[in-house]
Design a protein around this motif. Structure first.
Motif, PDB file in Angstrom:
ATOM      1  N   UNK A  59      91.847  -1.026  71.880  1.00  0.00           N
ATOM      2  CA  UNK A  59      92.262  -1.798  73.063  1.00  0.00           C
ATOM      3  C   UNK A  59      92.421  -0.874  74.269  1.00  0.00           C
ATOM      4  N   UNK A  60      93.028   0.285  74.045  1.00  0.00           N
ATOM      5  CA  UNK A  60      93.219   1.214  75.172  1.00  0.00           C
ATOM      6  C   UNK A  60      91.887   1.793  75.626  1.00  0.00           C
ATOM      7  N   UNK A  61      90.939   2.005  74.745  1.00  0.00           N
ATOM      8  CA  UNK A  61      89.617   2.501  75.119  1.00  0.00           C
ATOM      9  C   UNK A  61      88.840   1.447  75.904  1.00  0.00           C
ATOM     10  N   UNK A  62      88.996   0.189  75.512  1.00  0.00           N
ATOM     11  CA  UNK A  62      88.285  -0.857  76.229  1.00  0.00           C
ATOM     12  C   UNK A  62      88.916  -1.088  77.605  1.00  0.00           C
ATOM     13  N   UNK A  63      90.202  -0.831  77.724  1.00  0.00           N
ATOM     14  CA  UNK A  63      90.860  -0.951  79.040  1.00  0.00           C
ATOM     15  C   UNK A  63      90.365   0.145  79.997  1.00  0.00           C
ATOM     16  N   UNK A  64      90.028   1.284  79.432  1.00  0.00           N
ATOM     17  CA  UNK A  64      89.582   2.398  80.248  1.00  0.00           C
ATOM     18  C   UNK A  64      88.141   2.291  80.667  1.00  0.00           C
ATOM     19  N   UNK A  65      87.405   1.387  80.074  1.00  0.00           N
ATOM     20  CA  UNK A  65      85.983   1.261  80.421  1.00  0.00           C
ATOM     21  C   UNK A  65      85.780   0.534  81.658  1.00  0.00           C
ATOM     22  N   UNK A  67      96.766  -0.990  62.716  1.00  0.00           N
ATOM     23  CA  UNK A  67      97.420  -1.235  64.004  1.00  0.00           C
ATOM     24  C   UNK A  67      97.128  -0.120  65.003  1.00  0.00           C
ATOM     25  N   UNK A  68      97.146   1.105  64.541  1.00  0.00           N
ATOM     26  CA  UNK A  68      96.849   2.248  65.419  1.00  0.00           C
ATOM     27  C   UNK A  68      95.410   2.161  65.916  1.00  0.00           C
ATOM     28  N   UNK A  69      94.490   1.873  64.994  1.00  0.00           N
ATOM     29  CA  UNK A  69      93.074   1.768  65.380  1.00  0.00           C
ATOM     30  C   UNK A  69      92.844   0.630  66.369  1.00  0.00           C
ATOM     31  N   UNK A  70      93.531  -0.486  66.160  1.00  0.00           N
ATOM     32  CA  UNK A  70      93.403  -1.604  67.084  1.00  0.00           C
ATOM     33  C   UNK A  70      93.968  -1.244  68.462  1.00  0.00           C
ATOM     34  N   UNK A  71      95.076  -0.516  68.477  1.00  0.00           N
ATOM     35  CA  UNK A  71      95.664  -0.086  69.747  1.00  0.00           C
ATOM     36  C   UNK A  71      94.748   0.882  70.471  1.00  0.00           C
ATOM     37  N   UNK A  72      94.169   1.798  69.704  1.00  0.00           N
ATOM     38  CA  UNK A  72      93.241   2.757  70.312  1.00  0.00           C
ATOM     39  C   UNK A  72      92.014   2.053  70.850  1.00  0.00           C
TER      40      UNK A  72
END
Length: 77
Positions: A71-77, A64-69
């Motif tokens: 998702x947040x990294x893809x939002x920042x791109x 879950x943490x990896x998926x959240x990270x």
């Protein structure tokens, strides 16, 4: 210490007597040792199951943490 009474068939009774003779111990002591052994095995099995459960929880939380990270990294791109 607790006294336990149980009924067994002739085959088990003979087997217990044979084991007791081979080990130079009273039959009651052989039974007590066997019960302690199986109690230890059950405790180990229980602990093993608890470790597996905890390990699965950690693995799921890590996922879950990896998926959240991700998702947040893809939002920042």
């Amino acid at each position: 210490m607790q006294t336990i009474t149980f009924t067994t068939d002739d085959n088990v009774s003979r087997l217990l007597q044979d084991i007791a003779k081979e080990n130079n111990k009273p039959t009651g002591e052989i039974i007590a040792e066997s019960l302690r052994y199986y109690a230890e095995m059950l405790q180990r099995k229980k602990l093993s199951q608890q470790i597996k459960y905890a390990s699965n929880l950690v693995a799921n939380q890590t996922l879950e943490i990896n998926q959240s990270l991700a998702a947040s990294n893809s939002d920042g791109l």
